[in-house]
Design a protein around this motif. Structure first.
Motif: not given
Length: 381
Positions: A20, A23-24, A27, A83, A86, A89-90
């Motif tokens: 998480d 991803a942050a 971004a 996006s 993210k 990363s997932q």
């Protein structure tokens, strides 16, 4: 007791990399892209969807793969840079968590709980920085592992991500027709989608190979810090040398073999197989996108020329980061794979080439990628 230990290993694995936070971080670091009004954004998204849909029929005609007629098991998403980061990363989490759980279970001393959370946050930050860089470069990506991601309740087979800011930024930089360029990009990405639909076994095969390679590396944790330290020193020296020795054409004078520090012979064999598979997939997609003529994309020759010339004009820092992150290797995969596909199709036709999608045993080796006659002979064509 065993169930409790498995739960603890899963929790520890989740803390080894703070996905998480990755991803942050991405971004936060990545630039948003070209400035556009809401209406311009809506129009661009709608056009990208149209071009993505139109591309499928061309892929079907060029490849002869019937799988192109039904792609309902995967998604097409038009995304921004954050996006994309993210989503990746997932997917990384889904790919790596089994390996991290293996490490937590078999080598608990390597993931001491007192520093796991801190290390996981630092690793997440580093990964986020990498994703931020890539998020500003990638035009599109088919992710066959999307079904493994926690945010995919439908468990679709995969998802095609078209990164709208990057496509728009690139078409403006090249000063090419937007509709033509978008279709050209979509041809490549939709080909990847069709490949995995035509070979439904391919995703699990790649997962197995990636898992074996990753677990092999984790089982060799002893000495890994020293190898990583050596790698960091080599990359630092390479960066300084590249800056000093970059000739006028912008090509660095020396290449750095990053992966050689991390793989033993068994790992190299697995990596060789994955390299051959990726070369096949990328080369095939490139051949498809280059198979269209002016009747389909009126400005295709201009697009090809300007897109290819664009790579020669990057600065030394961009080139360096592209190399250590594998983007230079990816470009070589495009070239090597394209030569393989064209050579095979020239000799045995597209139908003969399409035997490659029948099973893992038909995938070319890295040696066969560079000598297509070896694959043709092995297939008895």
């Amino acid at each position: 007791m065993e169930s409790n230990q498995q739960h603890l290993s899963q929790e520890t694995a989740a803390r080894l990399v703070n996905w998480d936070f990755a991803a942050a971080t991405a971004a936060t670091l990545v630039a948003p892209g070209p400035k556009m009004s809401r209406r311009e954004i809506q129009d661009a998204v709608a056009d990208l969807r149209r071009q993505a849909d139109d591309a499928v029929s061309h892929v079907h005609r060029i490849t002869g793969l019937d799988a192109a007629e039904n792609l309902r098991d995967s998604q097409v998403l038009i995304v921004d840079r954050a996006s994309w980061a993210k989503a990746n990363s997932q997917s990384f989490a889904a790919l790596m968590n089994p390996m991290l759980q293996h490490l937590a279970k078999t080598r608990p001393e390597a993931v001491n709980s007192t520093n796991t959370a801190v290390a996981g946050t630092l690793t997440g930050a580093e990964l986020g920085a990498v994703l931020a860089f890539l998020a500003s470069k990638v035009l599109g990506q088919y992710d066959p592992f999307a079904a493994l991601a926690s945010d995919n309740p439908a468990k679709t087979a995969g998802r095609l991500l078209l990164v709208a800011p990057n496509i728009i930024s690139t078409e403006r930089e090249l000063n090419v027709d937007p509709t033509d360029f978008r279709l050209w990009v979509c041809l490549h990405e939709q080909t990847h989608r069709v490949q995995f639909a035509a070979a439904p076994w391919l995703r699990d095969h790649m997962l197995e190979q990636i898992g074996a390679l990753s677990s092999g590396l984790m089982d060799k944790t002893q000495g890994l810090p020293e190898r990583i330290s050596q790698l960091a020193k080599q990359l630092s020296a390479a960066a300084r040398k590249d800056k000093q020795d970059t000739p006028s054409n912008g090509v660095p004078a020396r290449q750095t073999d990053v992966l050689s520090l991390l793989q033993d012979p068994e790992d190299k064999a697995r990596l060789s197989h994955l390299t051959a598979v990726m070369s096949l997939l990328e080369g095939h997609a490139n051949v498809v996108m280059d198979a269209v003529d002016a009747s389909i994309i009126p400005s295709v020759k201009t697009i090809r020329r300007r897109f290819n010339d664009r790579g020669a004009n990057r600065g030394w820092l961009d080139k360096f980061f592209r190399r250590i992150m594998g983007l230079d290797a990816k470009m070589r995969q495009y070239a090597d794979g394209s030569k393989f596909v064209r050579a095979v199709v020239d000799k045995v036709g597209m139908e003969g080439f399409n035997r490659v999608w029948e099973g893992a045993e038909n995938l070319p080796t890295e040696a066969e990628i560079h000598n297509p006659d070896l694959w043709i002979q092995r297939m008895g064509l």
